[in-house]
Design a protein around this motif. Sequence first.
Motif, PDB file in Angstrom:
ATOM      1  N   ASN A 140       0.816  -1.206   0.000  1.00 62.20           N
ATOM      2  CA  ASN A 140       0.000   0.000   0.000  1.00 62.20           C
ATOM      3  C   ASN A 140       0.863   1.274   0.000  1.00 62.20           C
ATOM      4  O   ASN A 140       1.711   1.449   0.872  1.00 62.20           O
ATOM      5  CB  ASN A 140      -0.900  -0.064   1.242  1.00 62.20           C
ATOM      6  N   GLU A 198      -3.390  -1.177  -4.944  1.00 61.79           N
ATOM      7  CA  GLU A 198      -3.757  -0.254  -3.866  1.00 61.79           C
ATOM      8  C   GLU A 198      -3.957   1.168  -4.396  1.00 61.79           C
ATOM      9  O   GLU A 198      -3.358   1.565  -5.398  1.00 61.79           O
ATOM     10  CB  GLU A 198      -2.633  -0.236  -2.817  1.00 61.79           C
ATOM     11  N   ALA A 199      -4.767   1.922  -3.677  1.00 62.92           N
ATOM     12  CA  ALA A 199      -4.929   3.340  -3.983  1.00 62.92           C
ATOM     13  C   ALA A 199      -3.610   4.064  -3.719  1.00 62.92           C
ATOM     14  O   ALA A 199      -2.826   3.649  -2.861  1.00 62.92           O
ATOM     15  CB  ALA A 199      -6.018   3.941  -3.109  1.00 62.92           C
ATOM     16  N   SER A 255      -6.471   7.889  -1.893  1.00 62.27           N
ATOM     17  CA  SER A 255      -7.556   7.216  -1.173  1.00 62.27           C
ATOM     18  C   SER A 255      -8.441   6.494  -2.189  1.00 62.27           C
ATOM     19  O   SER A 255      -8.641   6.977  -3.314  1.00 62.27           O
ATOM     20  CB  SER A 255      -8.367   8.202  -0.333  1.00 62.27           C
ATOM     21  N   TRP A 256      -8.956   5.345  -1.783  1.00 62.41           N
ATOM     22  CA  TRP A 256      -9.613   4.415  -2.689  1.00 62.41           C
ATOM     23  C   TRP A 256     -10.786   5.064  -3.418  1.00 62.41           C
ATOM     24  O   TRP A 256     -11.689   5.627  -2.795  1.00 62.41           O
ATOM     25  CB  TRP A 256     -10.096   3.190  -1.910  1.00 62.41           C
ATOM     26  N   SER A 257     -10.772   4.978  -4.725  1.00 56.87           N
ATOM     27  CA  SER A 257     -11.914   5.384  -5.544  1.00 56.87           C
ATOM     28  C   SER A 257     -11.827   4.589  -6.839  1.00 56.87           C
ATOM     29  O   SER A 257     -10.850   3.867  -7.067  1.00 56.87           O
ATOM     30  CB  SER A 257     -11.849   6.889  -5.852  1.00 56.87           C
ATOM     31  N   SER A 280      -7.250   3.291  -7.898  1.00 60.47           N
ATOM     32  CA  SER A 280      -7.127   1.900  -7.429  1.00 60.47           C
ATOM     33  C   SER A 280      -6.978   0.991  -8.648  1.00 60.47           C
ATOM     34  O   SER A 280      -7.219   1.429  -9.782  1.00 60.47           O
ATOM     35  CB  SER A 280      -8.376   1.459  -6.646  1.00 60.47           C
ATOM     36  N   ASP A 317     -11.944  -5.254  -6.058  1.00 56.54           N
ATOM     37  CA  ASP A 317     -10.592  -5.804  -6.082  1.00 56.54           C
ATOM     38  C   ASP A 317     -10.183  -5.985  -7.546  1.00 56.54           C
ATOM     39  O   ASP A 317     -10.944  -5.629  -8.460  1.00 56.54           O
ATOM     40  CB  ASP A 317     -10.582  -7.140  -5.308  1.00 56.54           C
TER      41      ASP A 317
END
Length: 297
Positions: A109, A156-157, A160-162, A166, A238
């Motif tokens: 990450n 991984e982002a 931040s994950w979007s 990602s 995922d």
Amino acid sequence: MIRFRLIFAVLLCSISGIAHAAAPDTHFDGAKALEYTRQFVAIGPRWVGSPGHVKAEAFLRKQFQHDQLEVDTFTTNTPAGPMEMHNYIVKFPGKKDGVIVLATHYETNYPLRTINFVGANDGGSTTGLLIEMANHFRGRTLDGYSVWLVFLDGEEAVKSWSTSDSLYGSKHLAAKWQSDGTLKRVKAFLLADMIGDKDLDIYRDRNSTPWLLDLVQQAAAHFGYQSYFFAQENQIEDDHLPFVQRGVPSADIIDLDYGYDNAYHHTVDDTMDKLSAKSLTIAGDVFLETIRLVNQR
Ligand SMILES: [Zn+2]
């Protein structure tokens, strides 16, 4: 009527349970997969752009130096600017026309680069699993479909994950395989993520292809592993998503319940002592049996 059905179901379960217990199977070597994981994780953090990432790539190339190994290099825009990433694809040819993919991500990450995050389970355990998996396919032409082991980068982002931040490696590979015609040949995309957890409990992912999950469940039952699979459901974003969206039958086999209330996930506590050879044996057995079942379809 309901009671009758219940009794009938219990009877069926116990009969099939006895039959499976009596069938001797050669098991996947989870201890060896754990040892590969230990060596890989010992590299340290391997976020995109880090010296650890370069070492992780060298480690992968060394494992597959005598195999048909392809490197898929691409540059992608991220919230931290353009980044170069590398997917690794190891091809084991089969006699049938078509491909079964078994994939993992291998990097750690990026936002956690400020702490000593080594991703023993998250990226590490499944890399070890796939390296040992190669020992099952090496040195012969497979009777069924070709099997390709895919080590994805940039799951991984970066910030931040979007949807846009990602799954960089899988998005790139799915698009590339769509444009060059490879995707049509993929019969199943099996994704392994975080399945080294000692306390293995894999939920049924609603984003995955139902018939393929059914095969995974059937494979688990073959070994009497039902208690580790699909007692509960969730919906996971995922590396399978770019393939699902393009119509490829896909299954994400992930244990996103890592430590009490997922406490070890994305923390410095994601370390080797949380993993077990037994969990890797279970996952490896089930992937091998699922591949066999996909070949039989
Ligand atoms: Zn992660």
